[in-house]
Design a protein around this motif. Structure first.
Motif, PDB file in Angstrom:
ATOM      1  N   LEU A 175     -30.873  30.638  -1.435  1.00 22.54           N
ATOM      2  CA  LEU A 175     -32.282  30.791  -1.300  1.00 22.54           C
ATOM      3  C   LEU A 175     -33.054  30.613  -2.594  1.00 22.54           C
ATOM      4  O   LEU A 175     -34.259  29.884  -2.685  1.00 22.54           O
ATOM      5  CB  LEU A 175     -32.731  31.769  -0.551  1.00 22.54           C
ATOM      6  N   ALA A 176     -32.724  31.249  -3.476  1.00 25.38           N
ATOM      7  CA  ALA A 176     -33.163  31.149  -5.016  1.00 25.38           C
ATOM      8  C   ALA A 176     -33.445  29.507  -5.421  1.00 25.38           C
ATOM      9  O   ALA A 176     -34.352  29.154  -6.025  1.00 25.38           O
ATOM     10  CB  ALA A 176     -32.405  31.767  -6.009  1.00 25.38           C
ATOM     11  N   LEU A 177     -32.165  28.865  -5.034  1.00 27.84           N
ATOM     12  CA  LEU A 177     -32.155  27.362  -5.579  1.00 27.84           C
ATOM     13  C   LEU A 177     -33.128  26.557  -4.644  1.00 27.84           C
ATOM     14  O   LEU A 177     -34.068  25.684  -4.869  1.00 27.84           O
ATOM     15  CB  LEU A 177     -30.886  26.850  -5.151  1.00 27.84           C
ATOM     16  N   GLY A 178     -33.316  27.005  -3.243  1.00 27.69           N
ATOM     17  CA  GLY A 178     -34.382  26.251  -2.330  1.00 27.69           C
ATOM     18  C   GLY A 178     -35.743  26.616  -2.732  1.00 27.69           C
ATOM     19  O   GLY A 178     -36.628  25.790  -2.935  1.00 27.69           O
ATOM     20  N   SER A 179     -36.135  27.821  -3.328  1.00 26.58           N
ATOM     21  CA  SER A 179     -37.395  28.386  -3.713  1.00 26.58           C
ATOM     22  C   SER A 179     -37.687  27.416  -4.987  1.00 26.58           C
ATOM     23  O   SER A 179     -38.804  27.088  -5.332  1.00 26.58           O
ATOM     24  CB  SER A 179     -37.209  29.729  -4.159  1.00 26.58           C
ATOM     25  N   ILE A 180     -36.505  27.292  -5.899  1.00 22.27           N
ATOM     26  CA  ILE A 180     -36.926  26.556  -7.317  1.00 22.27           C
ATOM     27  C   ILE A 180     -37.132  25.015  -6.889  1.00 22.27           C
ATOM     28  O   ILE A 180     -37.940  24.508  -7.530  1.00 22.27           O
ATOM     29  CB  ILE A 180     -35.598  26.774  -7.960  1.00 22.27           C
ATOM     30  N   TYR A 181     -36.451  24.679  -5.931  1.00 17.44           N
ATOM     31  CA  TYR A 181     -36.694  23.071  -5.568  1.00 17.44           C
ATOM     32  C   TYR A 181     -38.007  22.972  -5.155  1.00 17.44           C
ATOM     33  O   TYR A 181     -38.672  21.922  -5.511  1.00 17.44           O
ATOM     34  CB  TYR A 181     -35.300  22.825  -4.637  1.00 17.44           C
ATOM     35  N   PHE A 182     -38.415  23.714  -4.183  1.00 21.45           N
ATOM     36  CA  PHE A 182     -39.802  23.498  -3.884  1.00 21.45           C
ATOM     37  C   PHE A 182     -40.960  23.838  -4.376  1.00 21.45           C
ATOM     38  O   PHE A 182     -41.973  23.342  -4.423  1.00 21.45           O
ATOM     39  CB  PHE A 182     -39.896  24.078  -2.415  1.00 21.45           C
ATOM     40  N   TYR A 183     -40.816  24.662  -5.344  1.00 23.55           N
ATOM     41  CA  TYR A 183     -41.402  25.082  -6.348  1.00 23.55           C
ATOM     42  C   TYR A 183     -41.851  23.907  -7.395  1.00 23.55           C
ATOM     43  O   TYR A 183     -43.088  23.279  -7.499  1.00 23.55           O
ATOM     44  CB  TYR A 183     -41.093  26.284  -7.440  1.00 23.55           C
ATOM     45  N   PHE A 184     -40.884  23.020  -7.543  1.00 19.06           N
ATOM     46  CA  PHE A 184     -41.173  21.872  -8.722  1.00 19.06           C
ATOM     47  C   PHE A 184     -41.484  20.858  -7.725  1.00 19.06           C
ATOM     48  O   PHE A 184     -42.393  19.913  -8.327  1.00 19.06           O
ATOM     49  CB  PHE A 184     -39.651  21.350  -9.315  1.00 19.06           C
ATOM     50  N   LYS A 185     -41.282  20.727  -6.428  1.00 18.27           N
ATOM     51  CA  LYS A 185     -41.646  19.645  -5.540  1.00 18.27           C
ATOM     52  C   LYS A 185     -43.229  19.857  -5.368  1.00 18.27           C
ATOM     53  O   LYS A 185     -44.127  18.920  -5.323  1.00 18.27           O
ATOM     54  CB  LYS A 185     -41.165  19.710  -4.193  1.00 18.27           C
ATOM     55  N   PHE A 186     -43.773  21.131  -5.378  1.00 19.41           N
ATOM     56  CA  PHE A 186     -44.880  21.653  -5.088  1.00 19.41           C
ATOM     57  C   PHE A 186     -45.771  21.399  -6.318  1.00 19.41           C
ATOM     58  O   PHE A 186     -46.843  20.624  -6.232  1.00 19.41           O
ATOM     59  CB  PHE A 186     -44.938  23.034  -5.157  1.00 19.41           C
ATOM     60  N   ILE A 187     -45.285  21.429  -7.632  1.00 17.73           N
ATOM     61  CA  ILE A 187     -46.162  21.169  -8.868  1.00 17.73           C
ATOM     62  C   ILE A 187     -46.069  19.751  -8.974  1.00 17.73           C
ATOM     63  O   ILE A 187     -46.987  19.256 -10.024  1.00 17.73           O
ATOM     64  CB  ILE A 187     -45.590  21.902 -10.075  1.00 17.73           C
TER      65      ILE A 187
END
Length: 522
Positions: A175-187
């Protein structure tokens, strides 16, 4: 693992549980194999990725049930084998966050409470993390770094270890990796769909483990330092996360103020953390030999990536610079913040709590390798594969965990009905009961069930029940006593008033038979 109470024998029931889980695994692997075949000619990176993912799965499923349930696994499996609602309530009341326990409860109701099936849920999350690792590193850098990062995670002894436990750490990493992935997709994108996925992944993450909050803190530090666009929208997003996190905030603050049986960390602890991320938790001589080499290699490559960061800063290459800053934050800030808190306030430092920081190390190492010439890249990757597989071989062949099945078998064979049994860590009754009396393990009140057989979980001598102190024979089972009962109060109590009749040693566990009769060992 557990004897049957119905029409099937214990072995038949265990075989059926294994079969159900393996069928499920095959259904998961088939799409990966089809993807590999589809892209074999068109996309070499995805073909290699498919091979890495299958290898990661096979490594994590290998000897999955060869070791006994550990103490914390026994606690989780006992409570999560009840209803899903019970698992959620218990997890909060007993200082755990609920998401993993709700998932494990659902899982064991489908596949049973055998060691293979209960641990297989973590295998899924551990393998899926390798898949996510590729996409994150590819998004941040390129496909080559993505492949290298996925390979490092797939062969990581540290992550393989926690992918084979019925605990929440593999889910925490995923889930941490998922959070990081969508953080960068968002920015990187203006699409609103990534806002939804970012919030969802972070809420799931925050409801998994208390230390998951540090991932969100790292994201905020990076955003305000390196991104700084549309601050208003970002603040609204973080406020939304905060409101959704409020139900757990009191729980996390309460946990932070608790006194745990954890030693205060030293500077050596930080070096041990980097070693563990690189080489795992096996500290035998050969493992230390191979592990030290791998840790030095990773450390050198990490320094290279930091040098590259300074070069990017001078050359104003901001995209790569911002990415490297984020990964350095993720690697350094969670361990360092908990280290500082543990020094000033309550000792709370446990390496597995920030397993996600290891992913940052692997991506930084992969990035450094990708900067070499192709020949040196190949040499570095071959070295990593050879040393990592050697460490994994040593883990699977020599690393021993708690042997609760042997302890339970020994007590069952030698204990008389009127003898008392004292387990000095109260929670150890779960793993002990799993092998000693499966009926008690399935009962609604395991303490009551075991007390009818004169078996008790006791934290120290001051909490011994009267039913123990008037027995002629007492079996004392010490689990890592130097860690929990540092003053050995239970051992000293029985050793001063009884004669020592027998003493047996197992990995992490010692069994003492005390008798009021003359000392038969003298």
């Amino acid at each position: 693992t557990l004897p049957s109470t119905g029409g099937f024998s214990g072995c038949q029931k265990c075989f059926i549980q294994h079969l159900k889980v393996l069928v499920f695994a095959c259904l998961c692997i088939i799409p990966v194999m089809k993807t590999a075949k589809l892209f074999q000619k068109k996309n070499t990176a995805l073909f290699i990725l498919a091979f890495i993912i299958i290898s990661a799965f096979l490594i994590r499923v290998y000897k999955l049930d060869s070791e006994d349930l550990e103490l914390d696994e026994g606690v989780s499996v006992y409570h999560d084998s009840k209803s899903i609602i019970y698992a959620a309530k218990w997890s909060i009341n007993d200082d755990y966050l609920p998401l993993y326990h709700v998932l494990l409860s659902s899982w064991v109701h489908l596949f049973g409470t055998g060691t293979f099936s209960t641990r297989f849920l973590s295998v899924i999350f551990g393998t899926a993390s390798v898949f996510l690792m590729y996409f994150i590193a590819t998004l941040l850098f390129n496909k080559r770094v993505g492949v290298y990062s996925a390979l490092l995670l797939a062969l990581s002894s540290f992550n393989v270890y926690y992918s084979q436990q019925a605990r929440d750490y593999a889910l925490l990493l995923f889930l941490a990796l998922g959070s990081i992935y969508f953080y960068f997709k968002f920015i990187m994108s203006e699409k609103n769909v990534f806002i939804f996925y970012y919030v969802l992944s972070n809420i799931l993450l925050l409801y998994t483990h208390g230390f998951a909050l540090l991932v969100v803190i790292v994201q905020n530090m990076h955003y305000f330092l390196c991104v700084r666009k549309d601050i208003r929208r970002w603040l609204i997003l973080q406020l939304t996360l905060f409101i959704l996190y409020l139900p757990l905030l009191g729980f996390v603050l309460k946990e932070a103020s608790k006194s745990l049986a954890i030693l205060k960390p030293t500077m050596l602890t930080l070096f041990l953390t980097m070693y563990t991320f690189s080489s795992g938790v096996n500290y035998s001589f050969l493992s230390l030999l191979f592990g030290s080499f791998l840790a030095l290699l990773f450390g050198s490559l990490l320094l290279f990536s930091i040098v590259q960061l300074t070069k990017d800063f001078k050359n104003k290459s901001y995209h790569e610079l911002n990415t490297l800053i984020f990964l350095c934050f993720l690697l350094i800030i969670p361990p360092l913040s908990i280290f500082t808190y543990s020094i000033i306030f309550t000792p709370f430092y446990t390496i597995k709590y920030f397993i996600y920081s290891s992913a940052a190390l692997y991506m930084l190492v992969a990035f450094s390798i990708s900067k070499f010439k192709k020949l040196y890249q190949a040499i570095a990757i071959v070295l990593v594969i050879l040393v990592s597989t050697s460490i994994l071989y040593l883990d699977f062949s020599s690393f021993q965990k708690e042997k609760w099945s042997e302890v339970a078998g020994y007590i069952k064979e030698n204990k008389n009905p009127e003898d008392a049994v004292v387990l000095h860590v109260p929670n150890s009754i779960y793993s002990f009961s799993y092998y000693f009396d499966p009926g008690c393990f399935k009962s609604d009140d395991i303490n009551l069930c075991l007390s009818l057989q004169n078996i008790y979980g006791v934290e120290n001598a001051g909490k011994l029940p009267k039913e123990v102190t008037d027995r002629e024979n007492v079996w004392l089972i010490l689990f890592n006593w130097w860690y929990v009962d540092k003053e050995a109060t239970l051992y000293n109590y029985f050793n001063s008033g009884y004669s020592l009749a027998e003493h047996k040693k197992y990995p992490h566990i010692e069994v003492y038979h005390f008798s009021s009769q003359p000392n038969s060992m003298q």
